[in-house]
Design a protein around this motif. Sequence first.
Motif, PDB file in Angstrom:
ATOM      1  N   LYS A 394       0.950  -1.352  -0.097  1.00 48.22           N
ATOM      2  CA  LYS A 394      -0.148   0.038   0.294  1.00 48.22           C
ATOM      3  C   LYS A 394       0.714   1.329   0.192  1.00 48.22           C
ATOM      4  O   LYS A 394       0.633   2.024  -0.742  1.00 48.22           O
ATOM      5  CB  LYS A 394      -0.934   0.076   1.309  1.00 48.22           C
ATOM      6  CG  LYS A 394      -1.774  -1.317   1.054  1.00 48.22           C
ATOM      7  CD  LYS A 394      -2.637  -1.375   2.744  1.00 48.22           C
ATOM      8  CE  LYS A 394      -1.850  -1.164   3.806  1.00 48.22           C
ATOM      9  NZ  LYS A 394      -1.055  -2.548   4.443  1.00 48.22           N
ATOM     10  N   SER A 395       1.702   1.287   0.855  1.00 50.75           N
ATOM     11  CA  SER A 395       2.625   2.595   0.948  1.00 50.75           C
ATOM     12  C   SER A 395       3.380   2.467  -0.242  1.00 50.75           C
ATOM     13  O   SER A 395       3.711   3.661  -0.762  1.00 50.75           O
ATOM     14  CB  SER A 395       3.533   2.553   2.217  1.00 50.75           C
ATOM     15  OG  SER A 395       2.798   2.207   3.645  1.00 50.75           O
ATOM     16  N   THR A 396       4.033   1.447  -0.998  1.00 55.44           N
ATOM     17  CA  THR A 396       4.630   1.671  -1.916  1.00 55.44           C
ATOM     18  C   THR A 396       4.193   2.204  -3.162  1.00 55.44           C
ATOM     19  O   THR A 396       4.423   3.106  -3.849  1.00 55.44           O
ATOM     20  CB  THR A 396       5.278   0.092  -2.550  1.00 55.44           C
ATOM     21  OG1 THR A 396       5.672  -0.468  -1.241  1.00 55.44           O
ATOM     22  CG2 THR A 396       6.002   0.049  -3.656  1.00 55.44           C
ATOM     23  N   LEU A 515      -2.633  10.096   1.671  1.00 52.57           N
ATOM     24  CA  LEU A 515      -2.710   9.931   3.351  1.00 52.57           C
ATOM     25  C   LEU A 515      -2.179   8.488   3.504  1.00 52.57           C
ATOM     26  O   LEU A 515      -2.975   7.674   3.062  1.00 52.57           O
ATOM     27  CB  LEU A 515      -3.985  10.209   3.896  1.00 52.57           C
ATOM     28  CG  LEU A 515      -4.663  11.368   3.813  1.00 52.57           C
ATOM     29  CD1 LEU A 515      -5.982  11.289   4.206  1.00 52.57           C
ATOM     30  CD2 LEU A 515      -3.817  12.440   4.446  1.00 52.57           C
ATOM     31  N   ASP A 516      -1.338   8.214   4.446  1.00 49.30           N
ATOM     32  CA  ASP A 516      -0.654   7.015   4.722  1.00 49.30           C
ATOM     33  C   ASP A 516      -1.133   6.673   6.326  1.00 49.30           C
ATOM     34  O   ASP A 516      -0.247   7.116   6.963  1.00 49.30           O
ATOM     35  CB  ASP A 516       0.683   6.950   4.330  1.00 49.30           C
ATOM     36  CG  ASP A 516       1.280   5.344   4.389  1.00 49.30           C
ATOM     37  OD1 ASP A 516       0.296   4.543   5.018  1.00 49.30           O
ATOM     38  OD2 ASP A 516       2.479   4.956   3.825  1.00 49.30           O
ATOM     39  N   GLU A 517      -2.046   6.008   6.496  1.00 46.68           N
ATOM     40  CA  GLU A 517      -2.172   5.691   7.842  1.00 46.68           C
ATOM     41  C   GLU A 517      -2.449   6.656   8.819  1.00 46.68           C
ATOM     42  O   GLU A 517      -1.514   6.514   9.861  1.00 46.68           O
ATOM     43  CB  GLU A 517      -1.035   4.453   8.345  1.00 46.68           C
ATOM     44  CG  GLU A 517      -1.079   3.120   7.671  1.00 46.68           C
ATOM     45  CD  GLU A 517      -0.374   2.168   8.054  1.00 46.68           C
ATOM     46  OE1 GLU A 517       1.039   2.541   8.504  1.00 46.68           O
ATOM     47  OE2 GLU A 517      -0.859   0.824   7.938  1.00 46.68           O
ATOM     48  N   ALA A 518      -2.825   7.717   8.161  1.00 48.17           N
ATOM     49  CA  ALA A 518      -2.693   8.884   9.029  1.00 48.17           C
ATOM     50  C   ALA A 518      -3.527   8.644  10.600  1.00 48.17           C
ATOM     51  O   ALA A 518      -3.155   9.402  11.409  1.00 48.17           O
ATOM     52  CB  ALA A 518      -3.329  10.083   8.336  1.00 48.17           C
TER      53      ALA A 518
HETATM   54 MG   LIG Z   1       2.797   1.287   4.914  1.00 49.12          MG
END
Ligand SMILES: [Mg+2]
Length: 595
Positions: A394-396, A515-518
């Motif tokens: 996901k982050s990638t 937004l990453d796991e904000a």
């Molecule tokens: Mg991640």
Amino acid sequence: MAKRSIKKEPIVSVSFGKVLRTYNGMLRGFRWPFVLCMLVAGLAATIGVFTPWFHKAIFDLLVQSEPSTQVVDKALRVVFWFAIFLLTQFVVWRTSGFITAWAIPSASKRLHASSFAYLIRHSYRFFTNQFAGSLVRQMNRFIDSFLELHELVQWEFLPLFISMVGASVSLSLRNRWLGIILITWMIFYLVVNYGLARWKLKYDEQKSIADSAMVGALSDGITNSLNIKFFSAYNGEEKRYAESVGTFVRWWRFNWNLSEAIMAIQVFFYIVLEIGIVYYAVRVWGSGLLTVGDLALIQGFILQMIGKLWDFGRNVRRLFELSAQASEMVAILETPHEVKDIPGAKPLRIERGAITFHDVSFHYQKERGIIRGFHLSVRTGEKVALVGPSGAGKSTVTKLLLRLFDLTGGSIQIDGQDISSVTLESLWRNVSYVPQDPILFHRSLKENIRYGKPNATEYEMIAAAKKARCHEFISSLPHGYETFVGERGVKLSGGERQRVAIARAILKNAPILVLDEATSSLDSESELLIQQSLAELMKGKTVIAIAHRLSTIMKMDRIVVMHNGKIIEMGTHDELLKEVGTYQRLWNIQAGGFI
Ligand SMILES: [Mg+2]
Ligand SMILES: Nc1ncnc2c1ncn2[C@@H]1O[C@H](COP(=O)(O)OP(=O)(O)OP(=O)(O)O)[C@@H](O)[C@H]1O
């Protein structure tokens, strides 16, 4: 010698020539001050060569005649010219000093500016592979090495070379054999000392490795001061540090002894020269070919040479050390930027903010594909959530959208423009990114929020802080918006730091939001605050949000479930819950209160 083997820093194979070429390239357009420095310093050193000739003139005059007013007058005339000569020399030396004092700080300014500009443009991957502290040290070393290299050449090697030529020519003029003896001796001396200096280099390196290990042990101890307290480890740590100091001291002493031995060899050389030349000169004087003044002349030159040759070996070693010190940074400056604008890249023009991932594939290392055949179209203003197990990629995906890495295959388009063909600056200007653990500058809160829009008014800045729900806690701080947040923002709690990052993104007001796991790892109250601030932030934007807590993304337009770099399910919360699949399973676990 060392009791424990010390972890050696990787040796970068960059030659001395390469180091010089890098400095030369960075100072393009600024070379003439250095040429001027060298010319004036060279002139000063050349004038210095004539000093012994004045001594000779005075001695010859006084020795060959009985004292009389006439002789005294003549000698005083020589003294008068000698005084003029010394003053001229003084003026030229000082001039070269002042020119250097002007040139070197300016050069240092240029080196700082251009190395920072190059370094900071290196890719995300580059910075994940390097320690900040080590980069800081490398850059400082690179610039300090230049200053010291210049100093060595201008004040040591250049004057040495000129006085060697001056002494050889002067002695040869008086007697050919004197010149030959001196030149032969000099060649021997230089070769032997150069060899010794190179040989000693490896021991110097050991000493500096032990030095780094000692500094490392100290900083590791300081960083872990709390661990040391809580694990009652004072004694152990003191012993550990003492051991690394011990290793350093052993190498230091060994090197010191080596230097003493080398010095002994040097002194032996001087004694041989002094005896040889004086013996020969006296013999020649005996046959009437040299005067007493000549003896003074010869002695003057020998003293001048010895003074300048004394540090030759040490200076050669320093030259190599400096080159080695600069070489790590030179390697970094020579490495091309991994991600950069293609030639003729145009700025991204956003009309709607629609995003398309087309058959995207990517891997960090060849052996292990991370994203495979990833297809996703995000419509204008759509809010898409990415969910899936840890390591799904996901982050990638968000990093690829931000072009922190180039794709291995496929393409990503924003409003029909391929992100690899637009300028990076325009891409980043149009996308706001709020990472899970945002890092803040060690500057005031005000400056940190304003980073989103440097020309924002005080009113705009505070309005953004209010929307991000951070105005209250900031107002309660003794220095309010002027509070400094500590290195990386450590003086704030995780939730506070996130809200500041959200305020910054609100101010930036980019059409696309990532937004990453904000909202991970927060208590319910902070989560509510963040949810409210995120809702403000998301208004009217195209959004891709990653979340682990499914409760936070129920209201999103679409939820994309990822597994092993692929999309396995897609739909709204209600649609996905109806299907038997990963989302339903994850939802049941979370609803069951496990997370
Ligand atoms: Mg991640
Ligand atoms: N810089 C990197 N270098 C090498 N491998 C990496 C790097 N970053 C991530 N990976 C690997 O890529 C895979 C996907 O990572 P990614 O961070 O995209 O996962 P994620 O879905 O965001 O997981 P999480 O939910 O835990 O944040 C992981 O297996 C990870 O080990």
